[in-house]
Write an enzyme that holds these catalytic residues in place. Structure first.
Site, PDB file in Angstrom:
ATOM      1  N   SER A   1       0.791  -1.105  -0.065  1.00  0.00           N
ATOM      2  CA  SER A   1       0.026   0.148   0.107  1.00  0.00           C
ATOM      3  C   SER A   1       0.741   0.971  -0.027  1.00  0.00           C
ATOM      4  CB  SER A   1      -1.026  -0.146   1.140  1.00  0.00           C
ATOM      5  OG  SER A   1      -2.066  -0.851   1.026  1.00  0.00           O
TER       6      SER A   1
ATOM      7  N   ALA B   1     -14.332 -14.203  -4.440  1.00  0.00           N
ATOM      8  CA  ALA B   1     -14.560 -13.701  -5.705  1.00  0.00           C
ATOM      9  C   ALA B   1     -13.367 -13.472  -6.380  1.00  0.00           C
ATOM     10  CB  ALA B   1     -15.176 -12.251  -5.718  1.00  0.00           C
TER      11      ALA B   1
END
Length: 386
Positions: free
Chosen positions: A91, A155
C-alpha cells in the site's frame, strides 16, 4: 492488503539467526553510525526472536544514510539482504498514486471535487454505490464508503487475471460500508478507481505516469509498477515468504515471491527499494514534489478506524503517533511475504524505511507492525540520535 495465491517452498527459516550488520554510506562521516545501535539490535531481534527470514532498514539523517540488515534474502542459499534489494511495497503504492492525482490537479486537469461518475461513467454503480456521490478526495482519503474488493477473497479466486474493471466489479456487487463522506474505512477499491481516473485523464498507462512523473525525475531506479500480470520482480531482490496468516510459530513457510500483481495494481502493486522510498518520501515531505496547495491537501488528515493504532490518514499518506508522543509521517504496505514501513519527520529530514521478507512475528510481536513501531521508536524517541 492480502494476496490469494502463493507458491509453496519446503524451506524454513533456520533456528540459527544469520549474522547482522550495519553500514554508513560513503557520503556520510564515520560518526553517522552513532545512535543506530538500538536500531541494529532490533533488526537482530526481529530475526532471532521474531522468527523472520530477514529484515533491512535504511535511516536518513539529513544528508547521511545508514543501512542495517539481519537474516537472509534467501533461506535456501543464505544470501544476505542488501541496499539494492527490491521488494513489493504493497500500500505504499497509494502514496505514488495520490501524488500523481494531486499533480494532475495542480495542472488543472482534474479537481478533487470531481465525482467518480464524471471520469468513470457508470463504473461506480451497484448496491448502495453511486459514483455521483463519491468525489476524488473521498477516494484518496478512504471516506467514500466503497466496499474493499480484497475482503472478498472468494470472488478474487474466480478470476484468472485481474484487470482493474474486474476488481471494481467485485466491490460493486457488495453493499457499501457507509454513506459517502460519513465515515472512514480502508478500501483498496478507492485506489483502483483513482488509478483508472489517472489513465482516463492522461490517456496513458498508470505505470508510465508514475515512471514519468516520479521515478525518473527523482532517480528512483528500483521503483516501478509492473505491467499487467507480470509476476516477477526485476533486478536484485529478496525472496518473499509467507505463513498464509497462520499464527503457529511452526506453521509451514511458503515462497510468494512470484505473484500476479494485477490483483493489487494501483492499490498496492508497486516494487521499490529502501533507498528509493527514503528518497521519494524525503522529497514529498519536504515539499519538493507538490505545489503548496496540493501539499496542504495531501497532509490534511481524517481520523481512522480499525487500522494502524494511533494513525490518521491524509491523501495517500498517514501520520502515526509513537508511544513516546512523537508523530511521524509516511505510509506502510503489506503483501504476502513482504511488509514495509516508510515514515519520517514532517519536514522529511529524517526518515526510516524498513522491510521484512516474511509476514509474521513471534515472541513479543504479533506481526511486523510491532517491529516497525519499535524501530521508529528507537530512531525518533532517542535523544542521543544524531
Amino acid at each position: 492488503m492480502h494476496e490469494h495465491t502463493a507458491q509453496t517452498d519446503s524451506g524454513r527459516p533456520g533456528a540459527e539467526p544469520a549474522k547482522a550488520g550495519g553500514a554508513v554510506s560513503e557520503s556520510a562521516p564515520a560518526s553517522g553510525a552513532e545512535g543506530h545501535e538500538a536500531v541494529q539490535r532490533l533488526l537482530q531481534q526481529a530475526v532471532a526472536q521474531g522468527g523472520l527470514p530477514g529484515i533491512l532498514a535504511e535511516v536518513c539523517d539529513g544528508g547521511r544514510q545508514w543501512f542495517g540488515t539481519a537474516g537472509v534474502a534467501d533461506i535456501r542459499t543464505g544470501r544476505k539482504r542488501s541496499p539494492q534489494d527490491r521488494f513489493r511495497i504493497g500500500s505504499i503504492s497509494k502514496t505514488f498514486v495520490a501524488t500523481v492525482v494531486l499533480q494532475l490537479e495542480a495542472e488543472g486537469r482534474l479537481s478533487l471535487d470531481d465525482t467518480a461518475e464524471l471520469w468513470l461513467p457508470g463504473v461506480v454503480n451497484g448496491p448502495h454505490h453511486d459514483g455521483a456521490r463519491v468525489n476524488v478526495r473521498m477516494l484518496l482519503n478512504h471516506t467514500s464508503g466503497i466496499f474493499n474488493y480484497t475482503d472478498d477473497q472468494e470472488a478474487l479466486n474466480r478470476y484468472e487475471t485481474h484487470p482493474p474493471e474486474s476488481l471494481v466489479q467485485i466491490a460493486m456487487s457488495r453493499p457499501h460500508t457507509f454513506e459517502p463522506g460519513s465515515g472512514w474505512a480502508y478500501s483498496n477499491t478507492n485506489y483502483v478507481l483513482a488509478g483508472m481516473i489517472i489513465e482516463r485523464t492522461t490517456g496513458r498507462a498508470l505505470a508510465e505516469e508514475i515512471a514519468g512523473r516520479i521515478s525518473r525525475p527523482f532517480g528512483l531506479t528500483g521503483t516501478y509498477l509492473p505491467h499487467g500480470s507480470d509476476p516477477t520482480i526485476h533486478g536484485s531482490h529478496s525472496r518473499h515468504y509467507t505463513k498464509l496468516f497462520q499464527t503457529d510459530p511452526g506453521a509451514p513457510v511458503h515462497d510468494a515471491t512470484e505473484l500476479d500483481s494485477s490483483m493489487f495494481w494501483a492499490a498496492g502493486g508497486m516494487i521499490s527499494t529502501a533507498g528509493d522510498l527514503n528518497r521519494f518520501f524525503r522529497a514529498l515531505l519536504g515539499g519538493r514534489i507538490l505545489p503548496p496547495d496540493q501539499q496542504r491537501d495531501m497532509f490534511t488528515t481524517v481520523p481512522t478506524r480499525d487500522w494502524i493504532p494511533n494513525a490518521a490518514y491524509g491523501l495517500g499518506v498517514s501520520s502515526v503517533r509513537l508511544p513516546c508522543g512523537e508523530t511521524v509521517w509516511g505510509m506502510g504496505g503489506a503483501l504476502f511475504g513482504s511488509w514495509s514501513y516508510a515514515y519520517g519527520a514532517r519536514d522529511g529530514e529524517r526518515m526510516v524505511t524498513a522491510n521484512v521478507n516474511g509476514d509474521w512475528g513471534n515472541g513479543d510481536w504479533d506481526d511486523p507492525i510491532g517491529i516497525f513501531t519499535d524501530l521508529l521508536q528507537a530512531k525518533f524517541c532517542r535523544l542521543s540520535d544524531p
